[in-house]
Each structure stands twice: as structure tokens, then as C-alpha cells.
Write an enzyme that holds these catalytic residues in place. Sequence first.
Site, PDB file in Angstrom:
ATOM      1  N   ARG A   1      45.164  39.417  33.619  1.00 48.67           N
ATOM      2  CA  ARG A   1      44.092  40.268  34.144  1.00 48.67           C
ATOM      3  C   ARG A   1      44.585  41.710  34.106  1.00 48.67           C
ATOM      4  NH1 ARG A   1      42.001  42.422  38.978  1.00 48.67           N
ATOM      5  NH2 ARG A   1      39.719  42.210  39.135  1.00 48.67           N
TER       6      ARG A   1
ATOM      7  N   LYS B   1      49.815  47.390  39.811  1.00 49.01           N
ATOM      8  CA  LYS B   1      49.935  47.061  41.233  1.00 49.01           C
ATOM      9  C   LYS B   1      51.070  47.822  41.904  1.00 49.01           C
ATOM     10  CE  LYS B   1      47.250  42.898  41.413  1.00 49.01           C
ATOM     11  NZ  LYS B   1      47.147  41.476  41.797  1.00 49.01           N
TER      12      LYS B   1
END
Length: 280
Positions: free
Chosen positions: A246, A207
Site C-alpha cells: 500500500r 510512516k
Amino acid sequence: MGVLNVTPDSFSDGGRWTTPETAIDHGTALVDVGADLVDVGGESTRPGATRPVEGEELARVIPVISALAGSGVAVSVDTMRSSVARAAVGAGAVVVNDVSGGLADPAMLDTVAELGVGYVAMHWRAHSDEMQQHAVYDGPGGVVSVVIDELAARRDAALAAGILGDRLVLDPGLGFAKTADHNWELVAHLDRFEELGQPILVGASRKAFLGRLLADEAGPRAVDLREHAHVALLTLLAERRVWGLRVHDVRACWDALKVAARFAEARRTGSGRPDLKEGR
């Protein structure tokens, strides 16, 4: 949870698995290297992304879910639409991973309760094209307390709809309506989320807050060059009690967690100490 985005525009793997054949092969490969669940998504939720129409999302995910589930793979569907969730469960999905926590589609919670499958409710404030405008957390206790309070409201709504507590997982929503500093605050205080009384899913993989940390004069580190930083973060978080992670690179993450677990065991039992009696 291995990420499988069958989209043209997801921030990390968009455009790589756009045909059913390539997506199915990649989903199978994720399981082969250790994924317990393959998360199939047909809508990009990166900042600024435009939503596909319902029919397009269905066409992207259903053939892939059907094939993977038919071969024995445990599949979750990453969707904010109750109609897609229903079709995906019909095709074999066992978990609905809803980044909106039921806020994007008023029918979602009742649908999941009716279907009787697992449900992941993420902290969310707005769709991708405007979510970063909502990255303000002025309540007492800052971003951690505010996110916990807002997730508690989604927990209560899910339970009230009839979703069973042992099938409900919560996600703090790293990167969604959060600044880089917000994300670091959340990962530093993941233990606080135990207050919610539900299992926790964490999605930090590749991210933007990692890219900004590694930025140089050219700008944030490219998405494909953030994996080492993500693995380092997972290693630091290895002792946190979470339901799932995840991730994009399942093998690298599993390797890091195995090393962290063995290191913790050696510290606890002394099994890594040299045998001084034999002069080693």
C-alpha cells in the site's frame, strides 16, 4: 495498492484530493503509473485523528468510488464501518480494506461475507485517538509473535463469518499501536507472517517510523520527504512474498521493484555479466 485519501486530515495527502474531481483524477493517475488497486478512504487513521460521522464518510468516498469503478478501475474502500463497506461495494468496490480487522464494527465480517468481496484485515487495537496507548507487546516472542497471534484470531473470526480464504488478506498494521522499534521488528520478520497461511498486505509508505529514522535537530523528517526511505525499504523487502504493497508514490515504488527484480534475475542467471570473449 495506490492510496487515495479523500480526507482533510490524513497524515500524508490529507486535503489534497478533497473534491470528487481532484480525487478521481488522482485515482486515474495512480492507475496510469501502475496501481493495480486504488484504495479510497474517507476517514483519517493517523494517530490522534477524530472520526468523521458516517454520513460525512459516505459523502467523501461514494462519488469517487462510483466514478473510478465505472471507468474500469479496481477499487478498494478503506473503512471500518460496515454501512460504508456495503455502500462502497454497491458503487463498485471489489475489496474492503478494514484497518480494524472487524473489531471496530461487529457487523463488518458478516457484511463482507454476504457481499462476497475481498477483505483485508489489519492488526489493530484501538481507534486513532488512543491507539498509541496500546503499543505494549509483552507476550512471549515480543511484538512479532503477539501480532501474529492477534492476527490469527482475526483470520479465524473472518473465516468463521463466512469470508472465503482465497479472498482474505492480512496486514500487520505498521504504525498502528506500534512504536518505531516495533515497526522495524515487524518488517525485519515479515517472513514469519507466512505462518498465518493468508496473503499479506504491507503498508509502510511515508510512516512515522521512517520520519524518526531520518530525524535531525529540527525533529522527524517531514512526511513529503520520506519517500526515498520508503523506496529503499521496499527494495530491501522485494524478495518477500507479499500479496500487496500500500503506497502513495506508485511510480517510484514500481521502479524500485523492477530494479530489484532485474537485479535478482541477473544474480540468478548471470545475464548481467560482461562478455569476456569480446573483451567487454
